[in-house]
Design a protein around this motif. Structure first.
Motif, PDB file in Angstrom:
ATOM      1  N   PRO A 194      -8.113  -1.016  -8.790  1.00 58.71           N
ATOM      2  CA  PRO A 194      -7.311  -1.587  -9.873  1.00 58.71           C
ATOM      3  C   PRO A 194      -7.356  -3.115  -9.815  1.00 58.71           C
ATOM      4  O   PRO A 194      -7.394  -3.710  -8.732  1.00 58.71           O
TER       5      PRO A 194
ATOM      6  N   ILE B  39      -5.311  -6.452 -10.782  1.00 60.74           N
ATOM      7  CA  ILE B  39      -3.941  -6.911 -11.060  1.00 60.74           C
ATOM      8  C   ILE B  39      -4.007  -8.390 -11.433  1.00 60.74           C
ATOM      9  O   ILE B  39      -4.508  -9.209 -10.656  1.00 60.74           O
TER      10      ILE B  39
ATOM     11  N   GLN C  62      -7.175  -3.327  -3.873  1.00 66.52           N
ATOM     12  CA  GLN C  62      -7.022  -3.860  -5.221  1.00 66.52           C
ATOM     13  C   GLN C  62      -7.729  -5.204  -5.324  1.00 66.52           C
ATOM     14  O   GLN C  62      -8.045  -5.843  -4.316  1.00 66.52           O
TER      15      GLN C  62
ATOM     16  N   LEU D  27      -2.674  -3.889 -14.537  1.00 73.87           N
ATOM     17  CA  LEU D  27      -1.298  -4.384 -14.598  1.00 73.87           C
ATOM     18  C   LEU D  27      -1.327  -5.881 -14.829  1.00 73.87           C
ATOM     19  O   LEU D  27      -2.093  -6.610 -14.184  1.00 73.87           O
TER      20      LEU D  27
ATOM     21  N   THR E 274       6.116   2.400 -15.244  1.00 75.18           N
ATOM     22  CA  THR E 274       6.625   1.077 -14.859  1.00 75.18           C
ATOM     23  C   THR E 274       8.145   1.101 -14.719  1.00 75.18           C
ATOM     24  O   THR E 274       8.706   0.584 -13.745  1.00 75.18           O
TER      25      THR E 274
ATOM     26  N   ILE F 161       7.721   1.774 -10.645  1.00 78.33           N
ATOM     27  CA  ILE F 161       7.432   0.444 -10.076  1.00 78.33           C
ATOM     28  C   ILE F 161       8.691  -0.402  -9.969  1.00 78.33           C
ATOM     29  O   ILE F 161       9.023  -0.907  -8.885  1.00 78.33           O
TER      30      ILE F 161
ATOM     31  N   TYR G  76       3.379  -2.741  -3.810  1.00 77.08           N
ATOM     32  CA  TYR G  76       3.407  -1.445  -4.491  1.00 77.08           C
ATOM     33  C   TYR G  76       2.030  -1.083  -5.032  1.00 77.08           C
ATOM     34  O   TYR G  76       1.542   0.048  -4.835  1.00 77.08           O
ATOM     35  N   THR G  77       1.384  -2.025  -5.717  1.00 76.45           N
ATOM     36  CA  THR G  77       0.076  -1.727  -6.296  1.00 76.45           C
ATOM     37  C   THR G  77      -0.967  -1.504  -5.205  1.00 76.45           C
ATOM     38  O   THR G  77      -1.920  -0.738  -5.395  1.00 76.45           O
TER      39      THR G  77
ATOM     40  N   GLY H 106      -2.224   1.924  -6.328  1.00 77.86           N
ATOM     41  CA  GLY H 106      -3.144   1.460  -7.357  1.00 77.86           C
ATOM     42  C   GLY H 106      -3.917   2.572  -8.032  1.00 77.86           C
ATOM     43  O   GLY H 106      -4.124   2.548  -9.258  1.00 77.86           O
TER      44      GLY H 106
ATOM     45  N   ILE I 250      -1.783   4.263 -10.569  1.00 78.72           N
ATOM     46  CA  ILE I 250      -1.644   3.434 -11.771  1.00 78.72           C
ATOM     47  C   ILE I 250      -2.866   3.585 -12.663  1.00 78.72           C
ATOM     48  O   ILE I 250      -2.751   3.744 -13.892  1.00 78.72           O
TER      49      ILE I 250
END
Length: 583
Positions: free
Chosen positions: A135, A137, A173, A242, A276, A280, A363-364, A368, A371
């Motif tokens: 992912p 970000i 990520q 994100l 979200t 999140i 968190y991501t 990820g 998400i």
């Protein structure tokens, strides 16, 4: 947890906190400094500088001067200039095996808009990044140059990730940091620009860019050079999973150090919003309170004049996708708005923004892949709806704000008391303590007030190539008819075009009145067409529908056409044909 600069400086400035110092030795040092700071007010600024050095030493991390932000070097009296930001950026990426610096584009005054790409292993292009399957970000500061803590907090995170102990955040990520989006206006600093920030820092830049546009109202019309660079060089090629946009509130006295909001999806798919909102943001909020003693909560305004005290409701900002955070909802992606509390000092706003962004990245880092899957599912649902329900289902194009089903169980807010002014009129004054209100309605949902049928696509006359080019800049796939074709669908006949009396962002925004009728039309080779069975179906729909409250009609893209067709005297067809079938 040990010695904590944010909390000790809160003590120095006599701000209440729930923090408990767990290290006896550092606690003794902290109490000593706090005691003398409260006795000798003139020493406060000096002590802040000493506390910075002491904290870094006690935490086992010492930064060279070139990696310190300008606020840290000025006891948080001043914010960074463009040159100073670039100095920290270049020092942080120097010799880093993870970082690559790119330019989003150039401002009107010729400044490069820096974006630091961080990955392990290092990537230098969007193609390389996508090939990893990780992912992406994207975090952005300084869209409004008076709201400075995002710009500063991203520099702190940058050095921690590239030179400190947080490189693990790059394992799962790819991070893109744009600390100083509004480059030109950042350096146009004056005192008193944002009264709610009470001269902390003393001077800040101006809100609009050097073309005069508010960059956070430009997402649909995309007139600013910065916006065009953002779409062409970041959003479209890198496709962030994100987007995090860092701001400061305009002065509402809630009881949080930072408030947040997700991307409001309106005509988009609901899944990214749900994830979200339900996963999140609650997780990050809890972790920031636990690890930093900082309270976060939902973004919103309240009105004692109309509701009295205690308030019964809070109200979020508009749903329009002109706001970049909201547009991500129409792109089947996630986004988060961050609003630091204006009335706290700069060092506090930097600390809350830092904590918020760091915990989002934590968190991501862990979630990820999840998400990405939520976004992918939303994208597939948008395409499937077009393929299966075009011409049969309606979607909203104009909306009103309403309360969410679930109220806020506990809402932190500064207490108020009723009194009378010199004229004997009732009014409410703010008291110094923070209290908690129960079951406060949260007006953060939107219901459609006008709907339109979802088509399979749109046909754009070849004479309107500027419309096709605009859609392509935003990432839409636009094709050209290679032969004469026949389409069945709907035509919108406009009976009136009303322009707002007062300009907004340089536009007298337009509202089109009229109705749809079923039609069959022939189109010529060379005309443009858009098949909505593509990832940006919802965004294209919102842009192209004639009655949309934030579409291209709204932003005057068709005014010249309607005036030429003499809409003031007769009905005029909207020139974009909405097709259900194209042969």
């Amino acid at each position: 947890m040990g010695f904590n600069l944010y909390e000790i400086t809160r003590f120095v400035f006599q701000v209440p906190t729930t923090y408990v110092i767990e290290s006896l030795d550092t606690a003794c040092v902290g109490r000593f400094l706090v005691f003398w700071a409260t006795k000798f007010q003139l020493m406060k600024q000096i002590l802040i500088v000493l506390l910075v050095s002491l904290t870094l030493s006690l935490q086992g991390q010492e930064w060279p001067r070139e990696l310190l932000t300008h606020p840290e070097l000025t006891a948080y009296r001043e914010t960074s200039s463009y040159e100073q930001v670039m100095g920290v950026v270049k020092a942080a990426i120097k010799d880093s095996p993870y970082a690559h610096l790119i330019s989003m584009g150039q401002s009107k005054e010729g400044k490069d808009i820096p974006v630091v790409v961080m990955a392990n292993p290092k990537v230098t292009s969007a193609e390389e990044a996508k090939a990893t399957g990780k992912p992406i970000i994207y975090v952005q500061g300084n869209i409004h140059s008076g709201e400075v803590e995002g710009k500063e907090a991203l520099q702190v995170l940058l050095r921690e990730i590239l030179k400190g102990e947080r490189s693990y955040l790059l394992d799962n990520q790819i991070l893109l940091f744009a600390p100083i989006y509004n480059t030109d206006s950042n350096d146009k600093m004056e005192q008193g620009r944002r009264p709610s920030q009470e001269d902390s820092p003393v001077k800040v830049g101006i809100r609009a860019n050097s073309q005069g546009w508010d960059l956070n109202r430009d997402g649909m019309k995309a007139e600013a050079l910065e916006t065009q660079g953002l779409f062409q060089n970041i959003i479209v090629p890198w496709d962030p999973a994100l987007f995090v946009d860092l701001h400061t509130t305009n002065g509402v006295w809630h009881g949080y150090s930072l408030t947040w909001a997700p991307s409001y999806h309106t005509a988009g798919e609901k899944a990214p919003f749900d994830y979200t909102w339900n996963k999140i943001l609650p997780d990050v909020t809890d972790r920031v309170l636990k690890d930093y003693g900082i309270y976060l909560g939902p973004y919103g305004y309240f009105y004692t004049r109309s509701e009295g005290w205690p308030i019964k409701s809070i109200y979020t900002y508009n749903h329009h996708p002109r706001y970049l955070v909201n547009q991500f909802g129409l792109r089947n992606r996630m986004a988060i708005l961050s609003e630091a509390f204006a009335h706290e000092r700069l060092y506090q706003r930097m600390a809350s923004t830092y904590a918020f962004v760091r915990e989002i990245l934590e968190y991501t880092h862990k979630h990820g892949r999840e998400i990405l899957e939520v976004n992918k599912t939303a994208e597939e649902a948008a395409i499937r709806l077009v393929k299966e329900q075009a011409g049969k289902v309606k979607k909203g194009v104009r909306f009103e704000m309403v309360a969410m089903e679930e109220p806020i169980d506990e809402y932190r807010i500064y207490n108020h008391a009723k009194t009378t002014n010199a004229q004997g009129q009732e009014q409410y004054i703010r008291l110094p303590e923070i209290i908690t209100l129960k079951n406060v309605e949260n007006h953060s949902a939107f219901n459609a007030t006008v709907t339109a049928t979802l088509p399979r696509g749109y046909v754009i006359p070849k004479e309107m190539g500027h419309i096709a080019a605009h859609l392509q800049m935003l990432g839409a796939k636009v094709d050209t008819l290679t032969r004469n074709s026949r389409a069945t669908g709907e035509v919108f006949t406009a009976t009136g075009l009303e322009l707002a009396n007062r300009p907004f962002e340089g536009h007298n925004m337009a509202t089109l009145e009229g109705s749809f009728s079923s039609q069959t039309r022939r189109f010529s080779k060379g005309d443009f067409y858009i098949d909505l069975a593509q990832p940006l179906a919802n965004l294209i729909f919102y842009l192209m529908e004639p009655q949309s409250d934030d579409g291209l009609v709204t932003w005057n893209f068709f005014d010249a056409y309607f005036e030429k067709q003499n809409i003031a005297e007769k009905p005029v067809e909207y020139p974009i044909f909405k097709y259900f079938e194209l042969k």
